[in-house]
Design an enzyme around this catalytic site. Structure first.
Site, PDB file in Angstrom:
ATOM      1  N   LYS A   1      18.244  11.674  37.641  1.00 20.37           N
ATOM      2  CA  LYS A   1      19.061  12.275  36.579  1.00 20.37           C
ATOM      3  C   LYS A   1      18.323  12.189  35.246  1.00 20.37           C
ATOM      4  O   LYS A   1      17.362  11.416  35.111  1.00 20.37           O
ATOM      5  CB  LYS A   1      20.393  11.531  36.496  1.00 20.37           C
TER       6      LYS A   1
ATOM      7  N   TYR B   1       8.242   3.359   3.048  1.00 19.20           N
ATOM      8  CA  TYR B   1       9.513   3.485   2.313  1.00 19.20           C
ATOM      9  C   TYR B   1      10.196   2.139   2.113  1.00 19.20           C
ATOM     10  O   TYR B   1      10.195   1.303   3.030  1.00 19.20           O
ATOM     11  CB  TYR B   1      10.488   4.374   3.090  1.00 19.20           C
TER      12      TYR B   1
END
Ligand SMILES: *Cc1c(COP(=O)(O)O)cnc(C)c1O
Length: 379
Positions: A36, A270
């Site tokens: 899956k 950042y």
């Protein structure tokens, strides 16, 4: 759905998947490999093809759409069974499943009724898998539904019961034994009632961890997923040895874009979450959260560069991440770096990556597997 605009490359070793399959088959002989979610990020069709060549004759996928995709490659006349674990949602799903002989997992009475209608109007028999909720509390019938199920199945001429299924919640946990045994007890009670009504089916309960840790719960068929891709479901538990032979099939690489000094007291990325405690050297690599390389790895994760580790410095950005290469002269722009896998002492296992990431191997595979993939080890 796949990410294709970046420099990440996912390498899938199909031979390792086949080796893992053979190992699991040495523990339990009748496997329905779970492929899956695009084979946990390893690629539905290449994985199915490799496993079919190794003898697999049944597969569990997720959606009906995924099942139909697989059916285009492995037609019903190949003798291959395709099971949709998610089952039908929209009306078209029923017609598609009937025409492609997809075995649908159903967990509501209405689904069985709609499937009977679709099969009857197509003039065909529809294979059915009954899903029972024995303790996950997600989808599925309960034991109280059994009388009505018997009634429906014995009076619906176009439905052919094939599988009776349930799923274990705690098979990979040391403290989960009692719950597993309680689920198994409920499952046995359900299958006994269905059998007593004269229904014939193949019962299946065990996932990878269930196969390895609970040989007494193998029933007729087993559904291994994560083990095929080489993650040990028991890492860090008492059963760790049981999954030791599994081999990780996925590696992920990207490239170094730049290398430069970061003087003592300098900050990087950042928010300035990392300050250099001494003169350092950093490499900037082309990988970030847009590639599924989680921002949660900021100041936590590591990469493998030429066989040894380089820790992430500062925040992971959208497409860039800095790593520490202080004291190394062997790193240059253009070099390949492993985010997963690699060589030597620096090799990164999916469990270690998932630990830094704050998740499990399953999620790391699925998300990184969205990137461009290449295959080797197949024929
Ligand atoms: C995903 C899944 C599996 C496979 O579980 P693993 O822990 O990956 O082995 C088995 N059965 C069902 C119903 C699943 O959804």
């Amino acid at each position: 759905m796949a990410i294709t605009y970046n420099m990440l490359e996912v390498q899938v070793d199909l031979k390792r998947i086949v080796d893992n399959y053979r190992f699991m088959r040495s523990r339990a002989a009748r496997l329905m490999p779970v492929i899956k979610a695009d084979a946990y990020g390893h690629g539905l069709l290449p994985v199915a093809k490799a496993l079919a060549a190794a003898g697999a004759d049944a597969f569990c996928v997720g959606s009906v759409g995924e099942a139909v995709t697989l059916r285009r490659e492995r037609k019903p006349d190949s003798g291959c069974r395709v099971v949709s674990l998610l089952g039908p949602m929209d009306r078209e799903d029923y017609a598609e499943a009937v025409s492609h002989e997809v075995t649908l997992l159903v967990g509501r009475h209405e689904q069985l009724e709609l499937l009977q209608v679709a099969a009857s109007s197509a003039g065909r028999m529809a294979p059915v898998a009954l899903k029972f909720d024995t303790g996950m509390s997600r989808l599925g019938f309960s034991e109280a539904d059994v009388p009505r199920l018997i009634q429906t199945l014995t009076t619906s001429p176009n439905l052919r019961l094939e599988l009776v299924t349930s799923h274990l919640a705690t098979a990979d946990e040391d403290s989960g034994v009692d719950y597993v045994l309680a689920q198994a007890e409920r499952f046995r009670a359900i299958t006994a009632k269905l059998s007593a009504a004269g229904l014939r089916f193949q019962a299946n309960l065990a996932n990878s961890a269930g196969i390895l840790a609970y040989p007494e719960l193998h029933f007729d068929l087993q559904r291994p997923g994560i083990a095929l891709y080489g993650s040990n479901p028991f890492l860090g538990t008492n059963h760790e040895e049981l999954g030791r032979p599994l081999k990780q099939a996925m590696s992920v690489t990207t490239r170094i874009l730049d290398v430069h000094d970061l003087p003592r007291g300098g900050t990087i990325s950042y928010g300035r979450t990392y300050t250099a405690p001494r003169d350092m050297r950093v490499a900037i690599m082309a990988a970030g959260y847009a590639d599924g390389y989680s921002r949660g790895l900021s100041n936590k994760g590591q990469v493998c560069l030429k066989g040894s580790r380089a820790p992430i410095l500062g925040r992971v950005c959208m497409q860039l991440t800095a790593v520490d290469i202080t004291g190394r002269e062997d790193v240059h722009p253009g070099d390949t770096v492993h985010l997963l896998g690699g060589s030597g002492r620096g090799y990164i296992s999916v469990e270690e990556l998932a630990g830094w990431w704050g998740t499990i191997s399953y999620e790391s595979f699925c998300i990184l597997g969205l990137n461009r993939r290449v295959y080797f080890g197949g024929d």
